[in-house]
Design an enzyme around this catalytic site. Structure first.
Site, PDB file in Angstrom:
ATOM      1  N   ARG A  46     -72.644  75.233  75.164  1.00  0.00           N
ATOM      2  CA  ARG A  46     -73.172  76.608  75.178  1.00  0.00           C
ATOM      3  C   ARG A  46     -72.171  77.520  75.882  1.00  0.00           C
ATOM      4  O   ARG A  46     -71.981  78.669  75.524  1.00  0.00           O
ATOM      5  CB  ARG A  46     -74.550  76.679  75.864  1.00  0.00           C
ATOM      6  CG  ARG A  46     -75.015  78.111  76.013  1.00  0.00           C
ATOM      7  CD  ARG A  46     -76.497  78.329  76.369  1.00  0.00           C
ATOM      8  NE  ARG A  46     -77.169  77.265  77.029  1.00  0.00           N
ATOM      9  CZ  ARG A  46     -77.037  76.968  78.337  1.00  0.00           C
ATOM     10  NH1 ARG A  46     -76.261  77.700  79.129  1.00  0.00           N
ATOM     11  NH2 ARG A  46     -77.692  75.952  78.849  1.00  0.00           N
ATOM     12  N   TYR A  98     -77.747 100.135  60.793  1.00  0.00           N
ATOM     13  CA  TYR A  98     -78.247  98.919  60.138  1.00  0.00           C
ATOM     14  C   TYR A  98     -79.727  98.770  60.521  1.00  0.00           C
ATOM     15  O   TYR A  98     -80.086  98.913  61.703  1.00  0.00           O
ATOM     16  CB  TYR A  98     -77.426  97.727  60.634  1.00  0.00           C
ATOM     17  CG  TYR A  98     -77.901  96.402  60.123  1.00  0.00           C
ATOM     18  CD1 TYR A  98     -77.718  96.063  58.785  1.00  0.00           C
ATOM     19  CD2 TYR A  98     -78.537  95.494  60.954  1.00  0.00           C
ATOM     20  CE1 TYR A  98     -78.164  94.842  58.303  1.00  0.00           C
ATOM     21  CE2 TYR A  98     -78.979  94.271  60.481  1.00  0.00           C
ATOM     22  CZ  TYR A  98     -78.793  93.951  59.155  1.00  0.00           C
ATOM     23  OH  TYR A  98     -79.236  92.741  58.680  1.00  0.00           O
ATOM     24  N   ASP A 170     -70.130  99.376  65.986  1.00  0.00           N
ATOM     25  CA  ASP A 170     -70.391  98.325  65.003  1.00  0.00           C
ATOM     26  C   ASP A 170     -69.353  98.506  63.893  1.00  0.00           C
ATOM     27  O   ASP A 170     -69.436  99.447  63.102  1.00  0.00           O
ATOM     28  CB  ASP A 170     -71.829  98.464  64.476  1.00  0.00           C
ATOM     29  CG  ASP A 170     -72.200  97.376  63.467  1.00  0.00           C
ATOM     30  OD1 ASP A 170     -71.289  96.807  62.835  1.00  0.00           O
ATOM     31  OD2 ASP A 170     -73.413  97.113  63.311  1.00  0.00           O
ATOM     32  N   LYS A 195     -70.363  89.107  57.437  1.00  0.00           N
ATOM     33  CA  LYS A 195     -69.931  89.950  56.316  1.00  0.00           C
ATOM     34  C   LYS A 195     -68.440  89.742  56.018  1.00  0.00           C
ATOM     35  O   LYS A 195     -68.055  88.671  55.605  1.00  0.00           O
ATOM     36  CB  LYS A 195     -70.288  91.404  56.619  1.00  0.00           C
ATOM     37  CG  LYS A 195     -71.682  91.595  57.226  1.00  0.00           C
ATOM     38  CD  LYS A 195     -72.819  91.260  56.264  1.00  0.00           C
ATOM     39  CE  LYS A 195     -74.190  91.164  56.925  1.00  0.00           C
ATOM     40  NZ  LYS A 195     -74.620  92.277  57.739  1.00  0.00           N
TER      41      LYS A 195
HETATM   42  C1  PLP Z   1     -75.573  92.566  58.774  1.00  0.00           C
HETATM   43  C2  PLP Z   1     -75.310  93.629  59.762  1.00  0.00           C
HETATM   44  C3  PLP Z   1     -75.720  93.489  61.098  1.00  0.00           C
HETATM   45  C4  PLP Z   1     -76.518  92.301  61.587  1.00  0.00           C
HETATM   46  O1  PLP Z   1     -75.765  91.125  61.533  1.00  0.00           O
HETATM   47  P1  PLP Z   1     -76.410  89.662  61.303  1.00  0.00           P
HETATM   48  O2  PLP Z   1     -75.227  88.790  61.256  1.00  0.00           O
HETATM   49  O3  PLP Z   1     -77.175  89.726  60.020  1.00  0.00           O
HETATM   50  O4  PLP Z   1     -77.312  89.423  62.464  1.00  0.00           O
HETATM   51  C5  PLP Z   1     -75.404  94.506  61.979  1.00  0.00           C
HETATM   52  N1  PLP Z   1     -74.722  95.600  61.576  1.00  0.00           N
HETATM   53  C6  PLP Z   1     -74.321  95.770  60.297  1.00  0.00           C
HETATM   54  C7  PLP Z   1     -73.584  97.001  59.919  1.00  0.00           C
HETATM   55  C8  PLP Z   1     -74.604  94.786  59.352  1.00  0.00           C
HETATM   56  O5  PLP Z   1     -74.219  94.970  58.084  1.00  0.00           O
END
Ligand code: PLP
Length: 379
Positions: A46, A98, A170, A195
């Site tokens: 962890r 998001y 983000d 992504k």
């Molecule tokens: C998918 C996404 C998230 C969340 O990420 P997860 O890996 O699904 O928890 C946050 N911000 C954006 C812009 C995203 O596309």
């Protein structure tokens, strides 16, 4: 080192015992100690794992930061940032977030005494109206999901700096190939690694990168205390995915441009949201802070009911109807029903997430096939 070289080599070293060029999957929960407290820098997975460490170092280099931290998902990475705050603290967040981020802020952390202001940040100056002595963090997403709004990171960061407020970005939609927020004055950059970084639709993971030792320590403390860490197999898959990040992003951008221009000239399309189009309201900011414009596009079908928009989504054959984005395969999504269903209807209307809005994650297939797929589905 240039970006493509970093993607392949930064933080990655041949394994010491055998010289294996690929980072091994250290599938272990614990590490044997010679004597109590006498270990090789690894105590429990962890806290530290060699496969994860390699990925964290690679991500830090790609974002021009000093410390990377990986999490079990993008949302758990954001969760860790908010857990460095305390009850009574305030966060100013961009309003076109998001859906899951909005839900985490609005339904979970609001209950615990943190206050969130969701505002439009395309005019950076508007942030000033919400700053007070409790403001600890400004959180923004650019380009945003799904409206592809672009926020001037440097302008927001310079206002934040005047007041000693941290800025988190983000960077999921852009990836570090297109935009590196830490170099524009942000303090924390966050990714849904799920992504573009992973890039192959086979892993859920999140990451944070910072350039400040103390902030890195605070976040590592939460990472270890809350324990939302990814497993070594997933870290291996992402390390492998990142080796082609620069090639994939180049192809996403080329296809994104082709699809955006095609949609813009289509009589059944009312509006196209893609920051590369000269008539995009924040095109100049996008041009200044991004290397290219990416493969995420939203569009409004002209005079269409919800049912008609749904039919177009269903009729696409190469674009898979699915949540998520950033994979090599093209995807289509109906934000109001799918990814942004947790945003209240009234708020959706206000931001522009209409029932006739469709979002595309343009993949890296041959663009002619993508255009003919759109042609038949819109027909
Ligand atoms: C998918 C996404 C998230 C969340 O990420 P997860 O890996 O699904 O928890 C946050 N911000 C954006 C812009 C995203 O596309």
């Amino acid at each position: 080192m240039k970006f493509g070289t970093k993607a392949i080599h930064a933080g990655v070293h041949p394994e010491e015992v055998t010289g294996a060029i690929m980072t091994p999957i250290f599938q272990t929960s614990t590490y044997v100690q010679a004597s109590p407290g006498d270990h090789k820098g690894f105590e429990y997975s962890r806290t530290q794992n060699p496969t994860r460490d390699t990925l964290q170092n690679n991500l830090a280099a790609l974002e021009d930061g000093t410390h990377g931290l990986c999490f079990a998902s993008g949302l758990s990475a954001i969760d860790a940032v908010i857990k460095t705050l305390k009850s009574g603290d305030e966060v100013i967040a961009s309003n076109d977030l998001y859906g899951g981020t909005f839900r985490l802020y609005n339904k979970i952390f609001s209950k615990l005494g943190l206050k969130f202001h969701f505002i439009a940040m395309e005019d950076a100056e508007s942030v000033r109206n919400y700053i007070n002595e409790n403001t600890k963090l400004i959180w923004l997403e650019t380009p945003s999901n799904p409206m592809m709004n672009v926020i001037d990171i440097a302008a927001v960061a310079s206002i934040a700096k005047e007041h000693g407020i941290l800025v988190g970005v983000d960077n999921t939609f852009a990836s570090p190939y297109l935009q590196r927020p830490l170099t524009l004055g942000a303090d924390i950059v966050m990714h849904s690694v799920t992504k573009y970084l992973g890039g192959h639709s086979d892993v859920i993971m999140g990451a944070l990168v910072v350039k400040d030792e103390e902030l890195a320590e605070q976040l590592a403390f939460v990472q270890n205390s809350s324990g939302a860490v990814p497993g070594p197999m997933d870290c291996f898959l992402v390390l492998r995915g990142i080796k082609t990040l620069h090639l994939r992003m180049k192809a996403h951008c080329e296809n994104g441009k082709a699809v955006a221009e095609y949609l813009q000239n289509h009589p059944k399309v009312d509006k196209v949201y893609w920051p590369g189009l000269p008539d995009h309201p924040n095109h100049d900011v996008a041009k200044a802070q991004m290397a290219d414009f990416g493969g995420m596009i939203s569009f409004v079908v002209a005079d269409a009911s919800k049912e008609e928009a749904i039919r177009i989504c269903e009729n696409l054959k190469i674009f898979s109807l699915a949540e998520s984005l950033g994979g090599v395969e093209s995807m289509v999504n109906h934000p109001a029903i799918m990814t942004h269903a947790s945003v209240p209807e009234e708020e959706r209307q206000r931001i522009g997430i209409l029932d006739s809005l469709i979002r595309l994650s343009v993949g890296i297939e041959d663009s002619e096939d993508l255009l003919s797929d759109l042609e038949q589905a819109l027909g």
